[in-house]
Write an enzyme that holds these catalytic residues in place. Structure first.
Site, short mmCIF file in Angstrom:
data_model
loop_
_atom_site.label_atom_id
_atom_site.label_comp_id
_atom_site.label_asym_id
_atom_site.label_seq_id
_atom_site.Cartn_x
_atom_site.Cartn_y
_atom_site.Cartn_z
N ARG A 77 -34.34 -11.31 65.38
CA ARG A 77 -33.61 -10.06 65.12
C ARG A 77 -33.56 -9.26 66.42
O ARG A 77 -34.60 -8.95 67.00
CB ARG A 77 -34.32 -9.25 64.03
N HIS A 123 -29.75 0.46 66.98
CA HIS A 123 -31.20 0.71 67.02
C HIS A 123 -31.41 1.89 67.96
O HIS A 123 -32.01 1.76 69.04
CB HIS A 123 -31.94 -0.55 67.48
N GLU A 170 -33.92 2.18 60.83
CA GLU A 170 -34.74 3.36 60.59
C GLU A 170 -33.98 4.68 60.81
O GLU A 170 -34.31 5.45 61.73
CB GLU A 170 -35.98 3.34 61.49
N ASN A 310 -38.91 -2.16 57.23
CA ASN A 310 -39.88 -2.05 58.33
C ASN A 310 -41.11 -1.38 57.78
O ASN A 310 -41.02 -0.36 57.09
CB ASN A 310 -39.32 -1.18 59.46
N TYR A 312 -45.40 -0.34 58.63
CA TYR A 312 -46.51 -0.31 59.59
C TYR A 312 -47.77 0.38 59.09
O TYR A 312 -48.85 0.13 59.61
CB TYR A 312 -46.08 0.42 60.87
N GLU A 381 -39.34 -5.67 60.32
CA GLU A 381 -40.36 -5.36 61.34
C GLU A 381 -41.70 -5.17 60.67
O GLU A 381 -41.79 -4.53 59.61
CB GLU A 381 -40.05 -4.05 62.08
S1 NCW Z 1 -41.47 4.15 67.01
C1 NCW Z 1 -41.32 3.30 65.65
N1 NCW Z 1 -41.21 1.95 65.68
C2 NCW Z 1 -41.69 1.13 66.73
C3 NCW Z 1 -40.51 0.86 67.63
O1 NCW Z 1 -40.88 0.09 68.72
C4 NCW Z 1 -39.36 0.18 66.90
O2 NCW Z 1 -38.21 0.22 67.67
C5 NCW Z 1 -39.11 0.90 65.58
O3 NCW Z 1 -38.18 0.22 64.82
C6 NCW Z 1 -42.14 -0.05 66.00
O4 NCW Z 1 -41.26 0.00 64.83
C7 NCW Z 1 -40.44 1.14 64.86
N2 NCW Z 1 -41.35 3.93 64.53
C8 NCW Z 1 -41.48 5.32 64.48
C9 NCW Z 1 -42.67 5.69 63.75
C10 NCW Z 1 -42.61 7.07 63.24
C11 NCW Z 1 -43.30 8.06 64.10
C12 NCW Z 1 -43.64 9.22 63.24
C13 NCW Z 1 -43.84 10.48 64.01
C14 NCW Z 1 -44.13 11.60 63.04
C15 NCW Z 1 -43.65 12.91 63.46
#
Ligand code: NCW
Length: 480
Positions: A77, A123, A170, A310, A312, A381
């Site tokens: 992906r 993205h 996202e 996705n 985490y 993800e």
């Molecule tokens: S930053 C994020 N991610 C990471 C990124 O590398 C990827 O591109 C994204 O699709 C890994 O997976 C996603 N996610 C953001 C997390 C939320 C942060 C929350 C902050 C709260 C205020």
């Protein structure tokens, strides 16, 4: 063979995103995206870095494909850089043949290596031309038309070569972090506090609405003009953390835990599956949350061929007694890592927003499956960083046992969700193939199964997890 299993033909591989790995920001006609601009603002990126070089993947497609093959990946992906395809972004702007040819060759090379491409159209790296011209996602009508046009250019260029399409990655992150906290591009925080008129935060909700309509418009274009002849599927990728009540015996915490899921996930999921926003959001946000017109509902409702997930993290959720702040985007509640009994949800990682808890993955995918009537899922993800990984000497860094354990736990939980809970899941893309530019966190946070030596000409060194992940899938995927 463990008792739980994943279905025959299960598609597994790795995920990346254009701005995080490609570099070459001005090569072959590419113009700035909002992330190029955002990175130039002092203080926005933890280590002051940018995606200017990143993993240099624009020049190393053969190396990246060789890594995928070595791992035994069945799929990859990746996202397209809109500003390579249409540098200024708009429907009346020129299409960049060199940008298109770069990705067409990449897709051909993936096929030649026996790897299935899964393409994300967006993205986070919006062409800056569209941000400057009309405010990007804040101008729904313009954004929807330009996104649909860009999507059509992509569907046309790749045709039947690509069977899996993702419209947006996202949209929660782009909307909230881009228009409320300002952590992500385009870095807007302008209406975060109350103005003299008692106004309150509206921009993230407008941006989110634009994403939904643009998703619907691109899906309609695909279904009307490409799907039958090209035979592919299209969906959106939503992020979301699992939630547990801080005090399971307090109904207000139980309710708040569900409300958090609704603000984070159902904000996008409910319109796509039910044609409306969740009641909890309407109740708190009132008319700051846009209304769908009947035409918009027709476009958005039923617009997923599959659900891209996705995942985490998990959190404990405690309700608040006070009235919500105007800039609240979580559902008027506290997000905690420790519950009333003193249990910790999961170990710390390098990212503040990430706490591994595999059972939360199983619970969340079941919750989504129940809520949305058993859709087909692709996990688009899942992965982890380690606190301090970047400071380890190379030999230790390559022995990433914690990441192998993480994948064992999460893939096992997914197999349980499938075999025991009956969730229809058909694929899983680990984040990520390579250490890469981790947005506001810069290069300190490493998510890859491959170490990238940024100081040493971007040389790639597979970590232990790159060798182990395939054997985990081998254990779980049914052979017949
Ligand atoms: S930053 C994020 N991610 C990471 C990124 O590398 C990827 O591109 C994204 O699709 C890994 O997976 C996603 N996610 C953001 C997390 C939320 C942060 C929350 C902050 C709260 C205020």
């Amino acid at each position: 063979m463990p008792e739980s299993y994943l279905p025959k033909g299960f598609l597994w591989g790795f995920a990346t995103a254009s701005y995080q790995i490609e570099g070459a920001p001005h090569e072959d006609g590419r113009a700035d995206s909002i992330w190029d601009v955002h990175c130039r603002i002092p203080g926005k990126i933890a280590d002051g870095s940018s995606g200017d070089v990143a993993c240099d993947s624009y020049h190393r497609t053969a190396e990246d494909i060789a890594l995928l093959k070595q791992c035994g990946a069945k799929a990859y992906r990746f996202s397209l850089s809109w500003s390579r395809m249409i540098p200024l972004g708009g429907r009346n702007d020129p299409v960049n043949e060199k940008g298109i040819q770069h990705y067409v060759k990449f897709v051909d090379d993936l096929h030649a290596a026996g790897i299935e491409p899964m393409i994300t159209l967006f993205h986070w790296d919006l062409p800056d031309g569209l941000q400057k011209r009309y405010g990007g996602m804040l101008n729904k009508d313009e954004f929807v038309k330009d996104f649909e046009n860009y999507a059509r250019v992509c569907f046309m260029a790749f045709g039947a070569k690509v069977k899996y399409w993702i419209t947006f990655n996202e949209p929660w992150c782009s909307s909230i972090l881009g228009f409320s906290t300002g952590l992500f591009a385009p870095g807007r925080t302008s209406d975060r506090s109350k103005s003299a008129e008692g106004d309150s935060s509206t921009e993230p909700w407008i941006a989110g609405h634009s994403f939904l309509i643009a998703h619907g418009a691109a899906v309609k274009a695909y279904r009307d003009d490409f799907k039958a002849k090209d035979g592919g599927q299209i969906g959106i990728t939503l992020n979301g953390d699992w939630t547990e009540p801080w005090d399971p015996n307090d109904p207000a915490d139980v309710e708040a835990a569900t409300r958090k899921l609704e603000f984070a996930i159902s904000w996008f999921g409910d319109p796509i599956y039910f044609g409306k926003y969740p009641d909890s959001m309407r109740k708190q946000l009132g008319n700051r949350l846009p209304e769908f017109t009947p035409e918009e509902i027709a476009l958005v409702k039923g617009s997923n061929d599959f659900y891209g997930m996705n995942h985490y993290c998990a959190n404990y959720i405690k309700h608040k007694e006070t009235e919500p702040e105007p800039n609240d985007f979580v559902g008027n509640l506290e997000i905690l890592m420790v519950n009333k009994a003193g249990d910790i949800i999961g170990p710390e990682t390098q990212s503040l927003w990430l706490r591994p808890y595999p059972l939360g993955f199983r619970k969340l995918i079941k919750w989504l499956s129940d809520r949305y009537g058993g859709p087909t899922f692709y996990v688009t993800e899942n992965g982890t960083s380690l606190k301090g990984e970047n400071d380890l000497p190379l030999d230790q860094l390559l022995e990433d046992d914690f990441r192998c354990e993480y994948f064992r736990g999460y893939i096992g939980a997914l197999a349980d969700a499938h075999a025991i809970d009956g969730v229809d899941v058909r694929g899983y893309m680990a984040w990520s193939l390579l250490d890469n530019f981790e947005w506001a966190e810069g290069y300190e946070t490493r998510f890859g199964v491959t170490f990238v030596d940024y100081a040493g000409d971007q040389k790639r060194y597979p970590k232990k997890s790159a060798k182990v992940i395939g054997s985990i899938f081998d254990q779980y995927i049914k052979k017949e």
